[in-house]
Design a protein around this motif. Structure first.
Motif, PDB file in Angstrom:
ATOM      1  N   ILE A   1      -6.925   3.961  -7.297  1.00 12.67           N
ATOM      2  CA  ILE A   1      -5.821   4.738  -6.699  1.00 12.67           C
ATOM      3  C   ILE A   1      -5.136   3.966  -5.568  1.00 12.67           C
ATOM      4  O   ILE A   1      -3.901   3.864  -5.538  1.00 12.67           O
ATOM      5  N   PRO A   2      -5.882   3.356  -4.597  1.00 12.48           N
ATOM      6  CA  PRO A   2      -5.193   2.545  -3.572  1.00 12.48           C
ATOM      7  C   PRO A   2      -4.427   1.367  -4.167  1.00 12.48           C
ATOM      8  O   PRO A   2      -3.354   1.015  -3.671  1.00 12.48           O
ATOM      9  N   LEU A   3      -4.958   0.757  -5.236  1.00 13.45           N
ATOM     10  CA  LEU A   3      -4.252  -0.358  -5.866  1.00 13.45           C
ATOM     11  C   LEU A   3      -2.928   0.107  -6.460  1.00 13.45           C
ATOM     12  O   LEU A   3      -1.897  -0.563  -6.287  1.00 13.45           O
ATOM     13  N   CYS A   4      -2.935   1.233  -7.141  1.00 15.00           N
ATOM     14  CA  CYS A   4      -1.693   1.768  -7.711  1.00 15.00           C
ATOM     15  C   CYS A   4      -0.707   2.140  -6.608  1.00 15.00           C
ATOM     16  O   CYS A   4       0.509   1.898  -6.735  1.00 15.00           O
ATOM     17  N   MET A   5      -1.209   2.723  -5.522  1.00 16.98           N
ATOM     18  CA  MET A   5      -0.327   3.084  -4.409  1.00 16.98           C
ATOM     19  C   MET A   5       0.262   1.841  -3.750  1.00 16.98           C
ATOM     20  O   MET A   5       1.437   1.827  -3.366  1.00 16.98           O
ATOM     21  N   THR A   6      -0.556   0.791  -3.615  1.00 17.67           N
ATOM     22  CA  THR A   6      -0.061  -0.452  -3.016  1.00 17.67           C
ATOM     23  C   THR A   6       1.040  -1.070  -3.869  1.00 17.67           C
ATOM     24  O   THR A   6       2.064  -1.530  -3.346  1.00 17.67           O
TER      25      THR A   6
ATOM     26  N   HIS B   1       9.198  -0.749  -2.808  1.00 15.45           N
ATOM     27  CA  HIS B   1      10.057   0.033  -1.918  1.00 15.45           C
ATOM     28  C   HIS B   1      10.244  -0.678  -0.586  1.00 15.45           C
ATOM     29  O   HIS B   1       9.420  -1.492  -0.177  1.00 15.45           O
ATOM     30  N   ASN B   2      11.323  -0.354   0.051  1.00 19.25           N
ATOM     31  CA  ASN B   2      11.487  -0.650   1.474  1.00 19.25           C
ATOM     32  C   ASN B   2      10.848   0.515   2.211  1.00 19.25           C
ATOM     33  O   ASN B   2      11.457   1.574   2.350  1.00 19.25           O
TER      34      ASN B   2
ATOM     35  N   ILE C   1      13.557  -0.530  -4.045  1.00 17.80           N
ATOM     36  CA  ILE C   1      14.337  -1.768  -4.121  1.00 17.80           C
ATOM     37  C   ILE C   1      13.842  -2.670  -5.247  1.00 17.80           C
ATOM     38  O   ILE C   1      14.238  -3.838  -5.340  1.00 17.80           O
ATOM     39  N   GLY C   2      12.965  -2.165  -6.098  1.00 18.14           N
ATOM     40  CA  GLY C   2      12.486  -2.959  -7.230  1.00 18.14           C
ATOM     41  C   GLY C   2      11.663  -4.154  -6.782  1.00 18.14           C
ATOM     42  O   GLY C   2      10.704  -4.036  -6.020  1.00 18.14           O
ATOM     43  N   LEU C   3      12.062  -5.339  -7.225  1.00 15.66           N
ATOM     44  CA  LEU C   3      11.351  -6.575  -6.902  1.00 15.66           C
ATOM     45  C   LEU C   3      11.918  -7.267  -5.671  1.00 15.66           C
ATOM     46  O   LEU C   3      11.693  -8.470  -5.480  1.00 15.66           O
TER      47      LEU C   3
ATOM     48  N   GLY D   1       6.188  -2.004   2.921  1.00  9.85           N
ATOM     49  CA  GLY D   1       6.487  -2.391   1.552  1.00  9.85           C
ATOM     50  C   GLY D   1       6.303  -3.873   1.321  1.00  9.85           C
ATOM     51  O   GLY D   1       5.717  -4.306   0.316  1.00  9.85           O
ATOM     52  N   TYR D   2       6.797  -4.670   2.262  1.00  4.34           N
ATOM     53  CA  TYR D   2       6.665  -6.118   2.131  1.00  4.34           C
ATOM     54  C   TYR D   2       5.204  -6.546   2.263  1.00  4.34           C
ATOM     55  O   TYR D   2       4.731  -7.429   1.536  1.00  4.34           O
ATOM     56  N   GLY D   3       4.479  -5.904   3.178  1.00  3.12           N
ATOM     57  CA  GLY D   3       3.054  -6.192   3.305  1.00  3.12           C
ATOM     58  C   GLY D   3       2.290  -5.842   2.035  1.00  3.12           C
ATOM     59  O   GLY D   3       1.356  -6.554   1.639  1.00  3.12           O
ATOM     60  N   SER D   4       2.692  -4.763   1.355  1.00  8.05           N
ATOM     61  CA  SER D   4       2.053  -4.400   0.086  1.00  8.05           C
ATOM     62  C   SER D   4       2.336  -5.446  -0.988  1.00  8.05           C
ATOM     63  O   SER D   4       1.456  -5.781  -1.785  1.00  8.05           O
ATOM     64  N   ALA D   5       3.566  -5.964  -1.017  1.00  7.66           N
ATOM     65  CA  ALA D   5       3.895  -7.014  -1.992  1.00  7.66           C
ATOM     66  C   ALA D   5       3.060  -8.272  -1.734  1.00  7.66           C
ATOM     67  O   ALA D   5       2.560  -8.904  -2.677  1.00  7.66           O
TER      68      ALA D   5
END
Length: 307
Positions: free
Chosen positions: A43-48, A54-55, A65-67, A277-281
């Protein structure tokens, strides 16, 4: 008189019932582990991954914002710099760890009256958390009241107390020494289990045939410890790629941002700049790198018969 033929019906239903009960019991045994993995990993992986698309500011509504975050990563020079430093740190600390842990494992394998003491003494630093060990090292490296610089000065090795955190070389070497001191006991125990799993009869047979110590180590010990070495190597590389505490506490990324690891940069972007969002990417990319490295290690260290 016609012969009477008797047929025996196969009791399929009771057999199927027993199989289903066994399957149900097996599912009940693995259910807690599946639930834990689902709640704390899947679940955390899917949320990340969803956040990485997103922004996602700390305050306000997220915007899809997609990719875009992944495209921004291509132009993030600090991210690539931190990734290069992390890979460099991983290579150095892994080599040093194995160079120290393997001789220690061989040393404590021999039955001796002091063997238990040595095993405990070498493993004890691993019990200390990385945060506590880093704080201890901060005090030891302090230029005014720390042990290292004052000891070097009083022994005449330096003209005056030296700030070990003033340059990249001394900072990096000090952190490497701290990490090896803390984690070498764990690697020693893993390698020790592999050494103890090798039959003494094989070693004795090779000794009788005239094989030297180096030949027995190269031809018998190393091949039979492939799986153990693979496990220790994967744990060491994964842990080093995720290094954060020691660099955050001891050097704070300095000097001049030269010791910023990838996880340090993810932390900075997520919880200091609030670009969640950027940290998740960045986290998703790091996860992909770790999975790739682990798969490569398993393939390289696989036995001819398969692991």
């Amino acid at each position: 008189m016609p012969e009477t033929q008797f047929t025996t019906a196969t009791p399929r239903r009771p057999r199927r019932g027993r199989v289903r009960r066994k399957q149900l019991v097996g599912l009940l045994f693995v259910a807690p582990a599946v639930a834990l993995v689902t709640v704390f990993f899947v679940i955390p992986l899917c949320m990340t991954f969803w956040m990485s698309l997103h922004n996602w500011p700390l305050m306000g509504a997220p915007r899809f914002i997609g990719l875009g975050n992944y495209a921004q990563m291509l132009h993030d020079s600090q991210f690539w710099s931190s990734l290069r430093f992390t890979v460099f740190y991983t290579l150095i600390v892994t080599v040093v760890l194995f160079a120290v842990a393997f001789p220690l494992a061989i040393f404590v394998e021999k039955p001796d009256a002091m063997t238990r003491f040595y095993r405990t003494a070498y493993f004890l630093p691993y019990v200390v958390g990385f945060g506590s060990a880093s704080l201890l090292w901060v005090w030891l490296m302090n230029v005014d009241s720390g042990l290292f610089s004052q000891l070097a000065w009083r022994l005449g090795l330096t003209e005056k107390p030296v700030n070990l955190l003033a340059s990249f070389d001394t900072t990096f070497i000090s952190i490497i020494v701290m990490v090896v001191w803390k984690t070498v006991g764990f690697n020693m125990i893993i390698l020790l289990t592999g050494l103890q799993g090798i039959s003494t009869e094989v070693q004795e047979a090779a000794r009788v045939d005239g094989a030297s110590s180096w030949q027995r180590f190269r031809r018998i010990t190393l091949p039979l410890m492939r799986r153990t070495i693979a496990l220790a190597l994967i744990l060491s590389v994964s842990g080093s790629m995720l290094a954060f505490d020691q660099f955050y506490i001891i050097s704070d990324g300095g000097p001049q941002n030269q010791t910023i690891t990838t996880v340090f940069w993810i932390f900075s972007q997520s919880f200091m700049s609030f670009h969640l969002g950027y940290g998740s990417a960045l986290s998703m990319v790091l996860l992909l790198i770790l999975v790739t490295i682990s798969v490569i290690q398993l393939r390289l260290l696989r036995n001819p018969e398969g692991m």
